[in-house]
Write a protein that holds these residues in place. Sequence first.
Motif, PDB file in Angstrom:
ATOM      1  N   ALA A 139      -2.611   4.606  10.820  1.00  0.00           N
ATOM      2  CA  ALA A 139      -2.621   3.650  11.878  1.00  0.00           C
ATOM      3  C   ALA A 139      -1.939   2.306  11.462  1.00  0.00           C
ATOM      4  O   ALA A 139      -2.261   1.939  10.137  1.00  0.00           O
ATOM      5  CB  ALA A 139      -4.171   3.682  12.267  1.00  0.00           C
ATOM      6  N   SER A 140      -1.428   1.816  12.156  1.00  0.00           N
ATOM      7  CA  SER A 140      -0.701   0.442  12.079  1.00  0.00           C
ATOM      8  C   SER A 140      -2.011  -0.418  11.999  1.00  0.00           C
ATOM      9  O   SER A 140      -1.837  -1.616  11.487  1.00  0.00           O
ATOM     10  CB  SER A 140       0.215   0.048  13.161  1.00  0.00           C
ATOM     11  N   ASN A 141      -3.010  -0.125  12.603  1.00  0.00           N
ATOM     12  CA  ASN A 141      -4.258  -1.216  12.929  1.00  0.00           C
ATOM     13  C   ASN A 141      -5.268  -0.249  13.019  1.00  0.00           C
ATOM     14  O   ASN A 141      -5.499   0.550  14.079  1.00  0.00           O
ATOM     15  CB  ASN A 141      -4.229  -2.062  14.064  1.00  0.00           C
ATOM     16  N   PHE A 142      -6.605  -0.463  12.349  1.00  0.00           N
ATOM     17  CA  PHE A 142      -7.531   0.449  12.443  1.00  0.00           C
ATOM     18  C   PHE A 142      -8.832  -0.027  13.064  1.00  0.00           C
ATOM     19  O   PHE A 142      -9.671   0.555  13.476  1.00  0.00           O
ATOM     20  CB  PHE A 142      -8.256   0.937  10.866  1.00  0.00           C
TER      21      PHE A 142
ATOM     22  N   LYS B 186       1.623 -11.489   3.399  1.00  0.00           N
ATOM     23  CA  LYS B 186       1.963 -10.185   4.167  1.00  0.00           C
ATOM     24  C   LYS B 186       3.377 -10.014   3.944  1.00  0.00           C
ATOM     25  O   LYS B 186       4.269 -10.958   4.091  1.00  0.00           O
ATOM     26  CB  LYS B 186       1.864 -10.164   5.664  1.00  0.00           C
TER      27      LYS B 186
ATOM     28  N   ARG C  76      -2.246   2.339 -12.325  1.00  0.00           N
ATOM     29  CA  ARG C  76      -1.397   3.236 -11.585  1.00  0.00           C
ATOM     30  C   ARG C  76      -1.442   4.703 -12.326  1.00  0.00           C
ATOM     31  O   ARG C  76      -1.412   5.676 -11.767  1.00  0.00           O
ATOM     32  CB  ARG C  76      -0.156   2.563 -11.298  1.00  0.00           C
TER      33      ARG C  76
ATOM     34  N   TYR D 106      -6.578  -1.463  -4.246  1.00  0.00           N
ATOM     35  CA  TYR D 106      -7.623  -2.009  -4.295  1.00  0.00           C
ATOM     36  C   TYR D 106      -7.825  -3.688  -4.269  1.00  0.00           C
ATOM     37  O   TYR D 106      -8.104  -4.490  -5.227  1.00  0.00           O
ATOM     38  CB  TYR D 106      -8.398  -1.636  -5.680  1.00  0.00           C
ATOM     39  N   GLY D 107      -7.022  -3.957  -3.236  1.00  0.00           N
ATOM     40  CA  GLY D 107      -6.824  -5.657  -3.057  1.00  0.00           C
ATOM     41  C   GLY D 107      -7.816  -5.986  -1.850  1.00  0.00           C
ATOM     42  O   GLY D 107      -8.960  -5.557  -1.684  1.00  0.00           O
ATOM     43  N   LYS D 108      -7.164  -6.963  -0.828  1.00  0.00           N
ATOM     44  CA  LYS D 108      -8.164  -7.347   0.051  1.00  0.00           C
ATOM     45  C   LYS D 108      -8.623  -6.253   0.860  1.00  0.00           C
ATOM     46  O   LYS D 108      -9.890  -6.213   1.095  1.00  0.00           O
ATOM     47  CB  LYS D 108      -7.286  -8.299   1.079  1.00  0.00           C
ATOM     48  N   MET D 109      -8.006  -5.257   1.316  1.00  0.00           N
ATOM     49  CA  MET D 109      -8.284  -4.102   2.159  1.00  0.00           C
ATOM     50  C   MET D 109      -9.272  -3.090   1.269  1.00  0.00           C
ATOM     51  O   MET D 109     -10.239  -2.683   1.899  1.00  0.00           O
ATOM     52  CB  MET D 109      -7.354  -3.367   2.921  1.00  0.00           C
TER      53      MET D 109
ATOM     54  N   THR E 276       1.422  -0.819   5.751  1.00  0.00           N
ATOM     55  CA  THR E 276       2.564  -0.967   6.834  1.00  0.00           C
ATOM     56  C   THR E 276       3.702  -1.166   6.134  1.00  0.00           C
ATOM     57  O   THR E 276       3.885  -1.337   4.984  1.00  0.00           O
ATOM     58  CB  THR E 276       1.971  -1.737   7.901  1.00  0.00           C
TER      59      THR E 276
ATOM     60  N   GLY F  49      -3.290   3.088   5.479  1.00  0.00           N
ATOM     61  CA  GLY F  49      -3.403   1.852   6.448  1.00  0.00           C
ATOM     62  C   GLY F  49      -2.104   0.896   6.174  1.00  0.00           C
ATOM     63  O   GLY F  49      -1.914  -0.274   6.691  1.00  0.00           O
TER      64      GLY F  49
ATOM     65  N   SER G 231       5.133   1.445  -2.258  1.00  0.00           N
ATOM     66  CA  SER G 231       4.246   2.345  -2.734  1.00  0.00           C
ATOM     67  C   SER G 231       3.581   3.500  -1.951  1.00  0.00           C
ATOM     68  O   SER G 231       3.317   4.589  -2.246  1.00  0.00           O
ATOM     69  CB  SER G 231       3.140   1.836  -3.914  1.00  0.00           C
TER      70      SER G 231
ATOM     71  N   ASP H 172      -5.033   0.285  -8.635  1.00  0.00           N
ATOM     72  CA  ASP H 172      -4.400  -0.982  -8.143  1.00  0.00           C
ATOM     73  C   ASP H 172      -3.321  -0.904  -9.113  1.00  0.00           C
ATOM     74  O   ASP H 172      -2.868   0.259  -9.754  1.00  0.00           O
ATOM     75  CB  ASP H 172      -5.012  -2.239  -8.126  1.00  0.00           C
ATOM     76  N   GLU H 173      -2.281  -1.935  -9.026  1.00  0.00           N
ATOM     77  CA  GLU H 173      -0.965  -1.687  -9.811  1.00  0.00           C
ATOM     78  C   GLU H 173      -1.228  -1.667 -11.239  1.00  0.00           C
ATOM     79  O   GLU H 173      -0.175  -1.349 -11.918  1.00  0.00           O
ATOM     80  CB  GLU H 173      -0.124  -2.758  -9.348  1.00  0.00           C
TER      81      GLU H 173
HETATM   82  N1  LIG Z   1      -3.777  -0.686   9.116  1.00  0.00           N
HETATM   83  C1  LIG Z   1      -4.318  -1.919   9.029  1.00  0.00           C
HETATM   84  O1  LIG Z   1      -5.329  -1.733   9.820  1.00  0.00           O
HETATM   85  C2  LIG Z   1      -4.103  -2.806   8.213  1.00  0.00           C
HETATM   86  C3  LIG Z   1      -5.185  -3.975   8.165  1.00  0.00           C
HETATM   87  C4  LIG Z   1      -4.790  -4.867   6.734  1.00  0.00           C
HETATM   88  C5  LIG Z   1      -3.652  -4.644   6.086  1.00  0.00           C
HETATM   89  N2  LIG Z   1      -2.919  -3.593   6.201  1.00  0.00           N
HETATM   90  C6  LIG Z   1      -1.763  -3.178   5.327  1.00  0.00           C
HETATM   91  O2  LIG Z   1      -2.423  -2.775   4.070  1.00  0.00           O
HETATM   92  C7  LIG Z   1      -1.554  -2.837   2.945  1.00  0.00           C
HETATM   93  C8  LIG Z   1      -2.533  -3.661   1.862  1.00  0.00           C
HETATM   94  O3  LIG Z   1      -3.104  -5.053   2.449  1.00  0.00           O
HETATM   95  P1  LIG Z   1      -4.075  -6.028   1.488  1.00  0.00           P
HETATM   96  O4  LIG Z   1      -4.028  -6.945   2.309  1.00  0.00           O
HETATM   97  O5  LIG Z   1      -5.133  -4.956   1.311  1.00  0.00           O
HETATM   98  O6  LIG Z   1      -3.063  -6.108   0.492  1.00  0.00           O
HETATM   99  P2  LIG Z   1      -3.232  -6.493  -1.070  1.00  0.00           P
HETATM  100  O7  LIG Z   1      -2.037  -7.266  -1.514  1.00  0.00           O
HETATM  101  O8  LIG Z   1      -4.542  -7.377  -1.112  1.00  0.00           O
HETATM  102  O9  LIG Z   1      -3.741  -5.356  -1.919  1.00  0.00           O
HETATM  103  C9  LIG Z   1      -2.992  -4.284  -2.228  1.00  0.00           C
HETATM  104  C10 LIG Z   1      -3.244  -3.520  -3.424  1.00  0.00           C
HETATM  105  O10 LIG Z   1      -2.440  -2.330  -3.600  1.00  0.00           O
HETATM  106  C11 LIG Z   1      -2.003  -2.492  -5.090  1.00  0.00           C
HETATM  107  N3  LIG Z   1      -0.747  -1.962  -5.443  1.00  0.00           N
HETATM  108  C12 LIG Z   1       0.374  -2.363  -5.171  1.00  0.00           C
HETATM  109  N4  LIG Z   1       1.477  -1.840  -5.568  1.00  0.00           N
HETATM  110  C13 LIG Z   1       0.733  -0.789  -5.897  1.00  0.00           C
HETATM  111  C14 LIG Z   1       1.215   0.619  -6.596  1.00  0.00           C
HETATM  112  N5  LIG Z   1       2.290   0.935  -6.640  1.00  0.00           N
HETATM  113  N6  LIG Z   1       0.179   1.502  -6.943  1.00  0.00           N
HETATM  114  C15 LIG Z   1      -0.939   1.224  -6.779  1.00  0.00           C
HETATM  115  N7  LIG Z   1      -1.456   0.133  -6.384  1.00  0.00           N
HETATM  116  C16 LIG Z   1      -0.791  -0.768  -5.872  1.00  0.00           C
HETATM  117  C17 LIG Z   1      -2.234  -3.833  -5.580  1.00  0.00           C
HETATM  118  O11 LIG Z   1      -2.801  -4.012  -6.907  1.00  0.00           O
HETATM  119  C18 LIG Z   1      -3.653  -4.289  -4.667  1.00  0.00           C
HETATM  120  O12 LIG Z   1      -4.691  -3.864  -5.312  1.00  0.00           O
HETATM  121  C19 LIG Z   1      -0.292  -3.745   3.522  1.00  0.00           C
HETATM  122  O13 LIG Z   1       0.573  -3.017   3.890  1.00  0.00           O
HETATM  123  C20 LIG Z   1      -0.944  -4.334   4.730  1.00  0.00           C
HETATM  124  O14 LIG Z   1       0.163  -4.666   5.730  1.00  0.00           O
HETATM  125  C21 LIG Z   1      -3.065  -2.568   7.252  1.00  0.00           C
END
Ligand SMILES: NC(=O)c1ccc[n+]([C@@H]2O[C@H](COP(=O)([O-])OP(=O)(O)OC[C@H]3O[C@@H](n4cnc5c(N)ncnc54)[C@H](O)[C@@H]3O)[C@@H](O)[C@H]2O)c1
Length: 238
Positions: free
Chosen positions: A100-103, A139, A35, A8-11, A77, A75, A57, A31-32
Amino acid sequence: MNIALIGYGKMGKAIESLMPDRGHQAVLKIDEHNRASLTVEQLRQADVAIEFTGPDSAPENLLLCLEAGIPVVCGSTGWLDQWSRIKAACEAQNGALLYASNFSVGVNIFFALNQRLAELMNTHPEYEVSLTEIHHTAKRDAPSGTAITLAEGILGVLDRKKDWVNHLSDHPEELEILSERIDPAPGTHKVRYTSDIDDIEITHTAHNRKGFALGALLAAEYIYGKKGIYTMKQVLGL
Ligand SMILES: NC(=O)c1ccc[n+]([C@@H]2O[C@H](COP(=O)([O-])OP(=O)(O)OC[C@H]3O[C@@H](n4cnc5c(N)ncnc54)[C@H](O)[C@@H]3O)[C@@H](O)[C@H]2O)c1
């Protein structure tokens, strides 16, 4: 649909913001810090899980979703060294998984363009190819999963390249991927063919995270009620 947001971060937050308009609600947000709430019982409230945590994770989270018997869209990566273990678990449990590496729709079109360009370049060895990816400084993984997908698209058709490396290289058989970290870039990918005469460059630049979030929701809608392993090509009909 009832959706479990694992990460529950940026994505995770970008996905949540699009859910009401598509008739979905988040029944679990992990989120962390919470958990401990990520259990098989909690996951079973959801129709689908969407996993965006990170490379360390993701594999265990996917295994838990498979154990709970709910389809999962991933998502995160940087964890593909574990792909065969997760694929085997998905098959053994007759589960449903879409990674998907990118959605984003635009990047998936860009993947197709990249592959076509590599096909055209296979008979033109005077062009040297390289990749560059630019992301925000938070990243964790490098090169990006998207850059790896682009590299694999090239390696699959361009006979003069055998492997990718994440640094400058003098070996003609190595495909260079250069990673730059600059805030606040959500994601830029460039594929460049250069010769003594001219250059050809294709670039995808994400302006924000909305494209990734919408694609992840389309994937969740697609995988609901299915069994097996899917990709965005199937979701987008590319
Ligand atoms: N496939 C795609 O299109 C795409 C697009 C953007 C980002 N990403 C990938 O998605 C991932 C997350 O990106 P983001 O920008 O949201 O990152 P972020 O750091 O903003 O969010 C990560 C979230 O995961 C939680 N988290 C971390 N470790 C955890 C655990 N062990 N258990 C439960 N929750 C945990 C964090 O608390 C946070 O809420 C990265 O690997 C990024 O590279 C993929």
